[in-house]
Design a protein around this motif. Sequence first.
Motif, PDB file in Angstrom:
ATOM      1  N   ASP A 101       0.755  -1.067  -0.167  1.00 39.20           N
ATOM      2  CA  ASP A 101      -0.107   0.037  -0.123  1.00 39.20           C
ATOM      3  C   ASP A 101       0.865   1.364   0.017  1.00 39.20           C
ATOM      4  OD1 ASP A 101      -2.432  -1.462   0.050  1.00 39.20           O
ATOM      5  OD2 ASP A 101      -2.325  -1.605   2.340  1.00 39.20           O
ATOM      6  N   ASP A 102       0.146   2.293  -0.428  1.00 40.75           N
ATOM      7  CA  ASP A 102       0.875   3.634  -0.319  1.00 40.75           C
ATOM      8  C   ASP A 102       1.544   3.919   1.024  1.00 40.75           C
ATOM      9  OD1 ASP A 102      -0.159   3.585  -2.854  1.00 40.75           O
ATOM     10  OD2 ASP A 102      -1.491   5.506  -2.524  1.00 40.75           O
ATOM     11  N   SER A 104       3.744   2.617   3.147  1.00 42.66           N
ATOM     12  CA  SER A 104       3.727   1.799   4.142  1.00 42.66           C
ATOM     13  C   SER A 104       5.120   1.324   4.574  1.00 42.66           C
ATOM     14  CB  SER A 104       3.685   0.308   3.110  1.00 42.66           C
ATOM     15  OG  SER A 104       2.673   0.035   2.599  1.00 42.66           O
TER      16      SER A 104
END
Length: 264
Positions: A101-102, A104
């Motif tokens: 995910d963005d 992270s």
Amino acid sequence: MRVMSWVEAGRAWGERALDWAYLCEAFTRQVNEELFRRVSVGPGTNLIDIACGSGFAANLARNLGANVTGIDASEALIAIARSRTPQADFRVGDMFSLPFDDNSFDAAVSFSGIGIGSQNSLSEAARVVRPGGLIGFSFLGSPKRIGLAPCFEAVLRLSPPSHAVAVAEQGNTGRPGVAEQLLAEAGLCFVERGIALGISEWPDLDIAVRALASSGTSWPALKRVGYKRFADAIRDALSPSLVDGIGLRIVSEFGWITGRVVGR
């Protein structure tokens, strides 16, 4: 310029994975340690190592207290990495499409995995690192200060022309301003740049040939001309560096650069 797909790269780097892990990968230890300092790897840092190989650098980061994630295209190398550092999260995957995910991670590194031809992976690194986090990558330094240059030149002479062109182009990553431009294109703010040394040490020419044959960069040459012709060329390139009773100790310069993820 033809660049290997990530699946093809996995085959190339995984075919001689044990030799790479135990005869070659540690030669960039000084580069690994310097870049870890520059991106502030320490206790509790959530770090991703992109194109992590057999996890030598990732193990160093874990010993610094970091929470380590590594990704590489080679299943064989990832298996060794998992054995070296079972506390880390190692995955087989595509560095151009990271399965995270963005925001992270606190930081990202890549040792000779990002450069011209693979710069899109830098944008992926920027996506998965939080705003304010640091990203660093290393690359070959000045050709005049690369002790292994005669070997690299021999490998390229034996390689298919398309591969030789791609590798030579990737080598331009270290030229002034090029790595900085890659950072800018990925939306990163330049922080600093420097050099560190990679030191290759082998007891004899046969072990040195095995080590250099294990690199994925050598794979197309081996497929094209076979091991014997490859070995003869590498022995010729290394023979001037062999010292009786000492073996081979070859110093090569690497560059490194860091950038910061800006708010998004």
